[in-house]
Design an enzyme around this catalytic site. Structure first.
Site, short mmCIF file in Angstrom:
data_model
loop_
_atom_site.label_atom_id
_atom_site.label_comp_id
_atom_site.label_asym_id
_atom_site.label_seq_id
_atom_site.Cartn_x
_atom_site.Cartn_y
_atom_site.Cartn_z
N SER A 64 38.00 40.64 40.41
CA SER A 64 38.78 39.42 40.23
C SER A 64 38.33 38.41 41.26
CB SER A 64 40.27 39.69 40.45
OG SER A 64 40.96 38.47 40.63
N TYR A 111 46.60 43.29 45.27
CA TYR A 111 45.67 43.15 44.14
C TYR A 111 44.28 42.74 44.64
CZ TYR A 111 43.80 41.22 39.74
OH TYR A 111 43.02 40.94 38.64
N1 LIG Z 1 43.14 37.83 32.72
C1 LIG Z 1 42.69 37.32 33.85
O1 LIG Z 1 42.87 36.13 34.13
C2 LIG Z 1 41.97 38.18 34.84
C3 LIG Z 1 41.79 39.54 34.64
N2 LIG Z 1 41.10 40.28 35.57
C4 LIG Z 1 40.88 41.72 35.39
O2 LIG Z 1 40.37 41.99 34.11
C5 LIG Z 1 40.77 43.29 33.68
C6 LIG Z 1 41.34 43.19 32.27
O3 LIG Z 1 42.48 42.36 32.29
P1 LIG Z 1 43.12 41.62 31.02
O4 LIG Z 1 42.32 41.88 29.82
O5 LIG Z 1 43.40 40.24 31.44
O6 LIG Z 1 44.53 42.38 30.99
P2 LIG Z 1 45.24 43.38 29.98
O7 LIG Z 1 46.50 43.77 30.66
O8 LIG Z 1 45.28 42.81 28.61
O9 LIG Z 1 44.24 44.63 29.94
C7 LIG Z 1 44.25 45.67 30.87
C8 LIG Z 1 44.26 47.00 30.12
O10 LIG Z 1 44.16 48.06 31.07
C9 LIG Z 1 45.00 49.10 30.65
N3 LIG Z 1 45.38 49.96 31.76
C10 LIG Z 1 46.19 49.65 32.81
N4 LIG Z 1 46.33 50.72 33.61
C11 LIG Z 1 45.60 51.72 33.06
C12 LIG Z 1 45.38 53.08 33.42
N5 LIG Z 1 45.95 53.63 34.52
N6 LIG Z 1 44.59 53.85 32.63
C13 LIG Z 1 44.04 53.32 31.51
N7 LIG Z 1 44.20 52.04 31.12
C14 LIG Z 1 44.99 51.25 31.89
C15 LIG Z 1 46.21 48.39 30.04
O11 LIG Z 1 46.95 49.24 29.18
C16 LIG Z 1 45.57 47.20 29.34
O12 LIG Z 1 45.31 47.45 27.98
C17 LIG Z 1 41.77 43.78 34.73
O13 LIG Z 1 41.14 44.71 35.59
C18 LIG Z 1 42.15 42.52 35.48
O14 LIG Z 1 42.52 42.80 36.80
C19 LIG Z 1 40.61 39.70 36.69
C20 LIG Z 1 40.78 38.37 36.92
C21 LIG Z 1 41.47 37.51 36.03
C1 LIG Z 2 45.36 33.88 40.68
C2 LIG Z 2 45.48 34.95 39.69
N1 LIG Z 2 46.54 34.97 38.90
C3 LIG Z 2 46.70 35.92 37.95
C4 LIG Z 2 45.77 36.89 37.82
C5 LIG Z 2 44.69 36.88 38.63
C6 LIG Z 2 44.50 35.90 39.59
O1 LIG Z 2 43.42 35.91 40.38
C7 LIG Z 2 43.90 37.98 38.29
O2 LIG Z 2 42.88 38.30 38.81
O3 LIG Z 2 44.47 38.67 37.27
C8 LIG Z 2 45.70 38.02 36.90
#
Ligand SMILES: NC(=O)C1=CN([C@@H]2O[C@H](COP(=O)(O)OP(=O)(O)OC[C@H]3O[C@@H](n4cnc5c(N)ncnc54)[C@H](O)[C@@H]3O)[C@@H](O)[C@H]2O)C=CC1
Ligand SMILES: Cc1ncc2c(c1O)C(=O)OC2
Length: 250
Positions: free
Chosen positions: A139, A152
């Protein structure tokens, strides 16, 4: 890429689902892993509809036994695993003094230790094949910080350190290890829920308006970079942290 198999964690929705669809479109057979198998159904269905191959896998990445079982199933149905996208993760928003031991440990356990466990369990296949691609979804909070996200940001900064150390260790084995740290990807549960709940610590609209590229990111933006890192063309790229963030952190 036709004979390759990829594992994408957290692929039921959001960025992970988009990465799974993109890699499947390259002819790669994909293991779609998330907390339970039923949640993976829509990602798998969309891949199969588009003519790709995908397998739903239910496992908690913090549970080594569950990960081992899921990987055994993936190997027996699709073959040895050549690519890994460590995408599963949870967000968290608490002021620093309000992060208790339990919240801290849970954050590190899922985002960092979970990625460690999955990587360790997948790696023997890549070492045997003398080819592999590991792509860690961190992130921008790890690079630029964000208030109320210390736990985080620390977990995601850990992924950057692991990426760089592993790149050294695995280069001689033909395995590349890279990291993409996103920010403000819309249309995912994680980002939309955090904004809806008023938990978002940064002024998203103001940051987006400040540019350089004046729009929010989309899961497909991340998937495009993952597809390139997965390709043979990117075989000389390792240990890199590649910003796919509209230029907001330079
Ligand atoms: N959406 C955003 O703006 C940002 C997202 N990220 C990162 O991107 C990745 C994906 O996030 P998104 O698609 O936005 O969120 P999301 O919440 O839609 O997807 C994350 C998925 O990981 C799964 N998950 C959580 N814990 C788990 C576990 N213990 N075992 C197996 N699966 C698990 C959830 O069930 C979910 O389907 C994350 O690692 C998040 O930190 C990073 C920066 C920004
Ligand atoms: C500023 C900020 N807000 C929400 C989210 C992130 C972030 O960097 C991130 O990495 O996953 C969700």
């Amino acid at each position: 890429m036709e004979n390759k198999v990829a594992l994408i964690t957290g692929a039921a929705a959001g960025i992970g689902a988009s990465c799974a669809r993109r890699l499947a479109a390259m002819g790669i057979a994909v293991g779609v892993l998330d907390l339970d198998e039923a949640r993976c159904a829509s990602t798998v269905a969309s891949i199969v509809e588009a003519g790709g191959r995908a397998l739903a896998l239910g496992a908690d990445i913090t549970d080594r036994g569950q990960v081992k079982e899921a990987l055994a199933k993936l190997r027996s149905e699709l073959g040895p695993i050549g690519l890994l996208v460590n995408n599963a993760g949870i967000p968290g928003f608490s002021s620093f003094l309000e992060i208790d031991d339990e919240a801290w440990d849970r954050m590190i356990r899922i985002n960092l230790t979970g990625s460690f466990i999955v990587t360790q369990e997948v790696l023997p296949d890549m070492i045997a094949a003398e080819w592999g691609r590991i792509i860690n979804i961190s992130s921008m909070a790890a690079q630029a910080g964000a208030p109320r996200m210390a736990h985080y940001a620390a977990s995601k900064a850990g992924m950057i350190g692991m990426t760089k150390a592993l790149a050294h260790e695995l280069g001689p084995n033909g395995i590349t290890v890279n990291c993409i740290p996103p920010r403000f990807i819309t249309g995912t549960i994680m980002s939309d829920q955090s904004f809806a709940a008023g938990k978002q610590p940064l002024l998203r609209d103001a940051e987006i308006a400040a540019g350089p590229i004046q729009r929010a990111g989309r899961p497909e933006d991340i998937a495009g970079a993952v597809a390139w890192l997965a390709s043979d063309e990117a075989g000389f790229v390792t240990g890199q942290v590649i910003g796919v963030n509209g230029g907001r952190y330079i």
